[in-house]
Design a protein around this motif. Structure first.
Motif: not given
Length: 337
Positions: A274-283
Motif C-alpha cells: 500500500t501507499g502508492l501516491p496515485f489515484g483520484h487525489v491531487p498528488t
C-alpha cells in the motif's frame, strides 16, 4: 517544444473554463497545446455521442502529437472499445505519442495492451497520470496545480522520469520483484474481465486505485480478481489511493485496512503493498503502463524503477522526492521528491 492535444473521450465537461485554464498552464510549462475540436461536445452525460468521441480519439491518433492528454475521465470509453482502431492508436505510439490519463482511461490503456504488441512499452507510450481539467484546470482557490503531479508529468513527458518512490507498510524489507507494470482504476479494470479488452499478463506488477468505493466494494472487486486467478498470477499488487468513500454505521470497525487484510488472508503468499501516491487525489505520480519495471523495498521505502539499468538504483526513496531527476548523477538516478 512538445505538441500536446487535449481531447475528451468519455464524460462531458460541465464548463469550458477548466479546460482553457489547463491549456494555458500546460502552455506555460513549454507544451504546444491544441484543443480537439470536439473537446467540449455534449450528449447526455457524454462528451458528444459515441461516434463523435470515437472520431475524436481516431483524429488524435492520426495527428500523433507528442502527448495525448484526456481532459477528464468519467464514463464513456467502454462504449467505444469494440469500435476502436487499436492498430491506429498503436501506430501513434510508435510515432511517439504518449497517451496519458487515469480513471476511465484505464480501459484505453489496457485495451492497447490486450490488442497490440506494445506490452514491452519500449517507447513508453501509455502513462497512468493526470487529467487535464482535474489536475491542471483547478482554480487557485481549489488548490491549483499540485507541484509533485506537475513535475512528475513534465519529467515523464520529457523522457526523464525513471522511478517513483513511496513509503509502504512494514514487512516488505528486501523485496525485489520484476515484471510488467499494468493496472489503473479497479472498477474499470474489473469491468473488462472476460472481454477481449482484458490483457492476459502473468508475472506482472499490478497497481490499483479507485474513488467513491466503500471498502467492502473494494474487497469484493479484489476478491473477484483473485477468484478469476488474476491476482495470484502477479509478482505483486500495489495499491494507490481509495478516496472519497463514506463510512457507514454498519461498518462497526470495518475499514479499508480490514478489507485488504481479508484479501491477504484469502490469497496467502500474494504480496499486496500500500501507499502508492496515485489515484483520484491531487498528488499523483506518473506510471508507464506496460513497461518492464523493478519493485524494490528497503525498510519501508519502496521504489518502482523502469530506468535503463535498475542495478544503478541503490536506494529506495520517499515519494516526496520521487519525481526529481538528477541528470548530473553518474548513475542517472532520480532523487525522490
Amino acid at each position: 517544444m512538445s505538441s500536446l492535444t487535449l481531447y475528451t473521450p468519455a464524460g462531458v465537461l460541465a464548463k469550458s473554463q477548466p479546460l482553457k485554464r489547463a491549456a494555458k498552464r500546460l502552455g506555460q510549462l513549454g507544451f504546444e497545446v491544441e484543443i480537439d475540436a470536439d473537446a467540449l461536445a455534449r450528449h447526455q452525460r457524454f462528451a458528444g455521442d459515441d461516434a463523435t468521441r470515437l472520431a475524436a480519439l481516431h483524429r488524435v491518433a492520426e495527428a500523433a502529437p507528442s502527448v495525448a492528454l484526456a481532459s477528464r475521465g468519467g464514463y464513456g470509453l467502454t462504449r467505444l472499445l469494440d469500435q476502436i482502431d487499436w492498430a491506429l492508436l498503436a501506430r501513434a505510439v510508435e510515432r511517439g505519442t504518449r497517451w496519458v490519463g487515469h480513471s476511465d482511461l484505464t480501459s484505453l490503456h489496457l485495451g492497447l495492451l490486450a490488442h497490440t504488441k506494445l506490452r514491452s512499452a519500449e517507447a513508453f507510450g501509455l502513462w497512468a497520470g493526470p487529467l487535464a481539467c482535474d489536475d491542471f484546470g483547478r482554480e487557485e482557490a481549489e488548490g491549483g496545480v499540485d507541484e509533485i503531479t506537475r513535475d512528475c508529468f513534465v519529467e515523464a513527458m520529457q523522457g526523464l522520469l525513471e522511478a517513483v518512490g513511496f513509503r509502504t507498510e512494514a514487512g516488505f524489507d528486501g523485496l525485489h520483484a520484476r515484471g510488467t507494470l499494468w493496472g489503473g482504476n479497479l472498477c474499470v479494470l474489473n469491468s473488462l474481465l472476460g472481454t477481449p479488452h482484458f490483457p492476459k499478463i502473468k508475472g506482472g506488477i499490478l497497481f490499483l486505485e479507485d474513488v467513491n468505493e466503500h471498502p467492502y466494494r473494494v474487497e469484493r472487486m479484489l476478491l473477484q480478481l483473485a477468484q478469476a486467478g488474476v491476482l495470484q498470477a502477479q509478482k505483486a499488487v500495489v495499491l494507490g489511493e481509495f478516496s472519497a468513500w463514506k463510512k457507514s454505521p454498519l461498518d462497526r470497525g470495518y475499514t479499508l485496512k480490514s478489507a485488504i487484510a481479508a484479501v491477504r488472508e484469502r490469497c496467502p503468499g500474494l504480496l499486496i503493498l500500500t501507499g502508492l501516491p496515485f489515484g483520484h487525489v491531487p498528488t499523483k505520480v506518473c506510471l508507464p503502463v506496460g513497461a518492464k519495471m523493478d519493485l524494490v523495498v528497503q525498510g519501508r521505502e519502496a521504489l518502482m524503477i523502469w530506468g535503463p539499468d535498475p542495478a544503478h538504483h541503490q536506494h529506495a526513496h520517499d515519494c516526496d522526492e520521487a519525481c526529481s531527476h538528477e541528470a548530473e548523477h553518474e548513475a542517472k538516478r532520480p532523487s525522490s521528491r
